[in-house]
Scaffold this motif. Structure first.
Motif, short mmCIF file in Angstrom:
data_model
loop_
_atom_site.label_atom_id
_atom_site.label_comp_id
_atom_site.label_asym_id
_atom_site.label_seq_id
_atom_site.Cartn_x
_atom_site.Cartn_y
_atom_site.Cartn_z
N GLY A 186 -42.13 -12.72 22.54
CA GLY A 186 -40.76 -12.85 23.15
C GLY A 186 -40.46 -14.43 23.42
N PHE A 187 -41.30 -15.13 24.03
CA PHE A 187 -41.13 -16.40 24.19
C PHE A 187 -40.75 -17.43 22.93
N TRP A 192 -32.28 -13.81 19.61
CA TRP A 192 -32.30 -13.16 20.76
C TRP A 192 -32.45 -11.87 20.96
N GLN A 194 -35.06 -10.29 19.15
CA GLN A 194 -36.47 -10.29 19.06
C GLN A 194 -37.19 -10.94 20.33
N LYS A 195 -36.42 -11.85 21.01
CA LYS A 195 -36.77 -12.27 22.43
C LYS A 195 -36.55 -11.14 23.25
N LEU A 199 -39.79 -9.66 25.18
CA LEU A 199 -40.02 -10.03 26.91
C LEU A 199 -39.69 -8.51 27.43
N HIS A 238 -38.33 -22.51 28.02
CA HIS A 238 -39.50 -21.45 28.31
C HIS A 238 -40.02 -21.41 29.94
N MET A 241 -37.60 -19.04 31.33
CA MET A 241 -37.86 -17.65 31.04
C MET A 241 -39.07 -17.28 31.72
#
Length: 434
Positions: A186-187, A192, A194-195, A199, A238, A241
């Motif tokens: 995710g990071f 977006w 896939q993130k 996450l 990062h 997040m």
């Protein structure tokens, strides 16, 4: 209905797809090993051995059509260690007091070891590494989604029943192992969605660990968080997040969860009976290791042997590593521990403080390696408090790690170092003069 459709459709895809490319069947097999359809939807999906059907098709196609591609490369060492662990289990089973128990363990491990060996040979591209990583993360994420759904509907299935024969502690460790990989995916994903998928899955797993009330799982989750901080790229987005994820996790952890976690560090006078029994079991395992250091007491025999120590009931040793040493002997435990440590040790340089300037395959290998290392470190910590020889997600994460070792050898990373790790010029004086 969704469970039946999912199971039958994937079984057909895996079985028929195996004869087009056995890697398709491997992905289905790994997903089934994590989701366990007949346990997830036990009220609608009949137990017909779906994983076995896919595995037979996969191994047959792999053995017949991919012989010329059986290359392990730098993934040979963890593969050999895992095979050594299985072979030692066979030797231990051959001299065990109750042979049926020992051979059952050997057969159960064959369902993990053989796909592991086949998988390492089939991981021959970066695209396949990505596909396997996402299958593992999203499959465990789906299990976490169902556990969260049940929890918010008023029934804590994770804590009360566990999942697929695993108690709450073992199910929590499966979540821990998936969390590290999902969070890295995710990071470092570029898109977006896939993130969000990575996450989101990581967050669902983290919350499931919390309401499982597994102290070992909570401790391992904390270790992954601290360890991963030093592996992440130090970019503001990062860190942002990570901060948001941390705040959400703290908010989800209510007072009961925090109180339960703190008891893991209680002293001897205030330690509860569950924690005290673990200490006793570890001492008994050490005694058994000293008495039978070569082949141990026999696979699956510890619950029987534990009665000899005056416990009166059949119990597990609450430590995968110590129970393995007691059951299979020290050589068997060395092979198992060595397999995981080899993957961690070899991948750590790829992931360690992945620089800002890295792009392309070097970046991809770096964050995949980071996810594998974080997952296996968390698994290693959590498995120190629970016996779970048959947990399948951890060996498949290690299989992914062996594939990364195979495709991203150290010399290639070293050759890319000058471009990937530019050295800052020596600067003296005010910036306007330079």
């Amino acid at each position: 209905m969704k469970g039946v459709l999912f199971t039958f459709l994937l079984t057909a895809v895996g079985t028929l797809g195996a004869f087009v490319d056995p890697f398709i069947a491997l992905l289905v097999y790994v997903s089934f090993a994590i989701i366990k359809p007949d346990a997830m939807w036990h009220w609608s999906v009949p137990a017909l051995g779906y994983s076995r059907i896919v595995a037979i098709a996969m191994l047959a196609s792999w053995a017949l059509n991919s012989f010329s591609q059986w290359r392990f490369g730098r993934g040979a060492r963890p593969t050999a260690l895992f095979c050594g662990y299985w072979v030692w289990a066979i030797l231990s089973a051959a001299q065990s007091p109750q042979a049926a128990l020992g051979w059952q363990f050997v057969m159960d491990m064959a369902k993990i070891v053989l796909p592991f060996v086949a998988g390492v040979t089939m991981l021959n591209s970066a695209a396949r590494l990505r596909q396997l990583a996402w299958v593992i993360a999203l499959s465990q994420g789906y299990v976490a989604f169902e556990m969260n759904l049940s929890y918010f509907e008023g029934f804590n299935r994770m804590q009360q029943m566990g999942f697929a024969g695993l108690d709450n502690n073992s199910a929590a460790i499966a979540m821990v192992t998936g969390f590290g990989l999902a969070s890295f995916l995710g990071f470092f994903a570029r898109d977006w969605w896939q993130k969000a998928a990575g996450l989101g899955s990581a967050l669902l797993m983290a919350h499931a660990i919390m309401f499982s009330y597994s102290r070992g799982g909570m401790l391992a989750l904390t270790v992954i968080g601290v360890f991963s901080f030093f592996l992440f790229v130090r970019q503001p987005r990062h860190l942002a997040m990570a901060a948001v994820l941390l705040l959400v996790m703290v908010r989800l952890a209510g007072p009961e969860v925090r109180t339960r976690f703190v008891t893991a560090f209680a002293d001897e006078e205030t330690r509860d009976r569950s924690a005290e029994s673990r200490i006793e079991q570890w001492g008994y395992c050490w005694d058994a290791m000293q008495k039978q250091p070569l082949f141990g007491v026999g696979p699956n025999h510890w619950p029987i042997v534990s009665k000899e120590y005056g416990l009166g009931v059949s119990v597990e040793a609450h430590s995968l590593w110590l129970q393995t040493a007691a059951e299979l002997g020290i050589p068997g435990a060395v092979c198992l521990v060595g397999m995981y440590l080899t993957v961690i040790w070899k991948l750590l340089p790829l992931a360690w403080r992945l620089p800002l300037g890295v792009t392309g395959e070097a970046r991809e290998f770096g964050y995949l390696a980071g996810g594998v290392v974080a997952s296996l470190v968390g698994f290693g910590v959590a498995a120190s408090f629970v016996s779970l020889e048959g947990l399948e997600i951890a060996p498949y994460v290690a299989m992914l790690g062996a594939g990364i070792m195979k495709l991203a050898p150290a010399p290639a990373v070293a050759r890319a170092a000058p471009a990937a790790f530019p050295k800052p010029a020596l600067a003296v004086g005010p910036a306007w003069r330079r």
